[in-house]
Design a protein around this motif. Structure first.
Motif, mmCIF file in Angstrom:
data_model
loop_
_atom_site.group_PDB
_atom_site.id
_atom_site.type_symbol
_atom_site.label_atom_id
_atom_site.label_comp_id
_atom_site.label_asym_id
_atom_site.label_seq_id
_atom_site.Cartn_x
_atom_site.Cartn_y
_atom_site.Cartn_z
ATOM 1 N N THR A 16 8.208 -4.281 6.929
ATOM 2 C CA THR A 16 9.559 -3.972 6.212
ATOM 3 C C THR A 16 9.607 -2.601 5.702
ATOM 4 N N TYR A 17 8.449 -1.927 5.116
ATOM 5 C CA TYR A 17 8.411 -0.594 4.682
ATOM 6 C C TYR A 17 8.646 0.309 5.946
ATOM 7 N N TYR A 18 8.008 -0.134 7.099
ATOM 8 C CA TYR A 18 8.117 0.763 8.531
ATOM 9 C C TYR A 18 9.487 0.904 8.785
ATOM 10 N N ILE A 19 10.054 -0.406 8.879
ATOM 11 C CA ILE A 19 11.288 -0.550 9.363
ATOM 12 C C ILE A 19 12.269 0.428 8.748
ATOM 13 N N SER A 20 12.210 0.300 7.186
ATOM 14 C CA SER A 20 13.114 0.981 6.246
ATOM 15 C C SER A 20 12.937 2.570 6.571
ATOM 16 N N ARG A 21 11.847 3.006 6.911
ATOM 17 C CA ARG A 21 11.628 4.378 7.315
ATOM 18 C C ARG A 21 11.790 4.923 8.745
ATOM 19 N N GLY A 22 12.236 3.577 9.310
ATOM 20 C CA GLY A 22 12.632 4.150 10.766
ATOM 21 C C GLY A 22 11.298 4.369 11.685
ATOM 22 N N VAL A 81 26.161 0.508 33.364
ATOM 23 C CA VAL A 81 26.380 -0.019 31.919
ATOM 24 C C VAL A 81 24.975 0.585 31.253
ATOM 25 N N LYS A 82 25.288 0.906 30.011
ATOM 26 C CA LYS A 82 24.093 1.303 29.195
ATOM 27 C C LYS A 82 23.193 -0.248 28.813
ATOM 28 N N CYS A 83 21.728 -0.114 29.063
ATOM 29 C CA CYS A 83 21.153 -1.368 28.818
ATOM 30 C C CYS A 83 20.494 -1.152 27.199
ATOM 31 N N ILE A 84 19.726 -2.116 27.004
ATOM 32 C CA ILE A 84 19.402 -2.668 25.778
ATOM 33 C C ILE A 84 18.746 -1.286 24.867
ATOM 34 N N TYR A 85 17.684 -0.495 25.442
ATOM 35 C CA TYR A 85 17.020 0.427 24.800
ATOM 36 C C TYR A 85 18.200 1.642 24.448
ATOM 37 N N THR A 86 18.892 1.990 25.587
ATOM 38 C CA THR A 86 20.058 2.836 25.349
ATOM 39 C C THR A 86 20.918 2.534 24.098
ATOM 40 N N GLN A 87 21.494 1.245 24.048
ATOM 41 C CA GLN A 87 22.238 0.846 23.246
ATOM 42 C C GLN A 87 21.814 0.967 21.791
ATOM 43 N N ALA A 88 20.424 0.501 21.433
ATOM 44 C CA ALA A 88 19.767 0.327 20.404
ATOM 45 C C ALA A 88 19.606 1.887 19.791
ATOM 46 N N PHE A 89 19.207 2.600 20.653
ATOM 47 C CA PHE A 89 18.811 4.080 20.559
ATOM 48 C C PHE A 89 19.996 4.712 19.698
ATOM 49 N N GLU A 90 21.010 4.654 20.811
ATOM 50 C CA GLU A 90 22.263 5.455 20.272
ATOM 51 C C GLU A 90 22.960 4.733 18.990
ATOM 52 N N GLU A 91 23.023 3.483 18.743
ATOM 53 C CA GLU A 91 23.669 2.847 17.687
ATOM 54 C C GLU A 91 22.719 3.113 16.336
ATOM 55 N N GLY A 92 21.414 3.274 16.513
ATOM 56 C CA GLY A 92 20.478 3.246 15.517
ATOM 57 C C GLY A 92 20.084 1.889 14.876
ATOM 58 N N ASN A 93 19.968 1.030 15.805
ATOM 59 C CA ASN A 93 19.420 -0.469 15.241
ATOM 60 C C ASN A 93 17.992 -0.600 15.796
ATOM 61 N N LEU A 115 11.107 9.029 22.238
ATOM 62 C CA LEU A 115 10.485 8.709 20.917
ATOM 63 C C LEU A 115 9.997 9.919 20.488
ATOM 64 N N ASP A 116 9.782 10.989 21.148
ATOM 65 C CA ASP A 116 9.029 12.391 20.785
ATOM 66 C C ASP A 116 9.861 13.124 20.161
ATOM 67 N N GLY A 135 20.200 7.258 17.030
ATOM 68 C CA GLY A 135 20.941 6.909 15.924
ATOM 69 C C GLY A 135 20.193 6.655 14.799
ATOM 70 N N ASP A 136 20.621 7.318 13.468
ATOM 71 C CA ASP A 136 19.937 6.943 12.064
ATOM 72 C C ASP A 136 19.431 5.744 11.962
ATOM 73 N N GLY A 137 18.305 5.510 11.719
ATOM 74 C CA GLY A 137 17.641 4.311 11.675
ATOM 75 C C GLY A 137 17.053 3.531 12.448
ATOM 76 N N PHE A 138 16.963 4.110 14.012
ATOM 77 C CA PHE A 138 16.429 3.509 15.068
ATOM 78 C C PHE A 138 15.120 3.482 14.978
ATOM 79 N N CYS A 139 14.411 2.072 15.139
ATOM 80 C CA CYS A 139 12.931 1.938 15.174
ATOM 81 C C CYS A 139 12.777 0.986 16.288
ATOM 82 N N LEU A 140 11.657 1.152 17.099
ATOM 83 C CA LEU A 140 11.086 0.380 18.227
ATOM 84 C C LEU A 140 9.867 -0.376 17.798
#
Length: 382
Positions: A16-22, A81-93, A115-116, A135-140
């Motif tokens: 939870t902590y790591y996700i909150s920090r992206g 189409v943009k696939c799942i990594y590109t979507q999440a990365f751009e939207e900050g999910n 990631l770098d 996007g702000d808040g993206f984390c893998l």
């Protein structure tokens, strides 16, 4: 169905902590230890949208970054189409790559640069080659199972360079005390009113059986799922002794099953339970019967009624397909109150040339259908 234990709180707090920090996380541990569930809960706590993608040996960079898909309204018949990594990365999910070490190295490496640098470039025709900022808040969030036992050399070894981008969180096997806490918690959630001692003895048996060297090297993996099925079987008034045979013993030959029975009888709760005899279910088609066939049918009945999928194994010509069809017919008739049609059973022969698209569906040429924009070139066929 998640039961909080002392051991789980620390792991949940970390994730939870790591996700909150992206921060990116890699959860490492054996199957059934709840890695994916922890990510789901941690994202809910942080009010974060979560995407999930199951990796496999066939996952290509285009499957996660961007690719062409069929589109009947397009002049060319396909669109990018943009696939799942590109979507999440751009939207900050948040994005969960489940079983990441099943995928080829080049697929994971396709994400390294972004990631770098925090910038993603999708290099494929149809996409303008322009930097996509993170996007702000993206984390893998990635999970992986150990590359050992019968799964050795089936999974990729992640490079140190790739691993350096992640916070690594180990998920060890459950302690017996933790399994007991989880089992009793599940029993309360499922409204089980019986003797809790049988659950404690089942957990002790579960830990002991799954720790045997010959069992640890099996392809069969014993997890909390087996315990959950046992609890639900108790609630539905199944014989507890038979339930253990169905859940734990179905995969083994007679010699190994006898070892399992002897071990089970060492626990007080199971000593006083008399196993039920294997008999044909009511209204089952008349077939040749021996002890092995009866036990197989009873195990299949138990599995279907407890929503467990089935793989029948045996020598060629031993009647597996025949038995599977008869079982399916009986189950559908009993479930639907006698209303049954052969079309309710889907039958397919698997061979080396079978592909995912053959089972799920794929794009194919149309048969002269048209719409407002003109002729459709392709359409989706299930």
């Amino acid at each position: 169905d998640f039961i909080v234990t002392e051991e789980s709180i620390d792991r949940l707090r970390l994730i939870t902590y790591y996700i909150s920090r992206g921060a990116n996380c890699l959860l490492v541990g054996p199957p059934g230890t709840g890695k994916t569930k922890y990510i789901d809960i941690a994202c809910q706590v942080n009010h974060r949208k979560l995407f999930r993608f199951n990796m496999s040996a066939n996952t290509k960079p285009g499957d996660i970054l961007g690719k062409f898909i069929g589109n009947s309204d397009s002049l060319a018949g396909v669109i990018p189409v943009k696939c799942i990594y590109t979507q999440a990365f751009e939207e900050g999910n948040c994005l969960n790559f489940d079983e990441c070490n099943l995928s080829p190295q080049e697929t994971l490496q396709s994400t390294e640069g972004s990631l770098d640098t925090g910038v993603l470039n999708v290099d494929m025709p149809g996409f303008p080659l322009k930097p996509i900022p993170m996007g702000d808040g993206f984390c893998l969030m990635e999970t992986e199972n150990p590359n050992k036992g019968l799964f050795a050399n089936k999974r990729q070894k992640l490079s140190n360079k790739y691993l350096s981008k992640f916070q690594i969180i180990p998920f060890p096997d459950f302690l017996e005390s933790e399994l007991i806490t989880i089992s009793l918690g599940l029993a309360r959630k499922f409204n089980y009113k019986g003797d809790e001692n049988i659950l404690k003895d089942l957990v002790k048996f579960h830990k002991r059986w799954s720790s045997l060297e010959e069992v640890k090297e099996d392809i069969i993996v014993f997890t909390i799922r087996q315990i959950t099925t046992f609890i639900k079987a108790l609630i539905n008034d199944y014989n507890p002794f038979n339930s253990v045979l169905y859940i734990y013993g179905a995969e083994y030959d007679e010699k190994r099953k006898n070892i399992l029975k002897d071990m089970l009888l060492e626990y007080d709760s199971f000593k006083k339970i008399k196993p039920d005899k294997f008999i044909l279910p009511e209204n089952f088609p008349k077939i040749f019967q021996n002890e092995s066939i009866l036990e197989t049918i009873c195990t299949m009945k138990f599995s279907l009624e407890n929503k467990k999928h089935i793989i029948l194994t045996g020598k060629e010509g031993s009647g597996k397909t025949f038995l599977a069809i008869k079982m399916a017919e009986w189950f559908l008739k009993s479930k639907e109150g006698g209303a049954y049609s052969p079309s309710h059973i889907v039958y397919t022969v698997c061979n080396d040339n079978l592909k995912c698209g053959d089972l799920i569906g794929n794009q194919g040429p149309t048969k002269g259908k048209t719409n407002e924009t003109g002729n459709k070139l392709i359409e989706w066929k299930e």
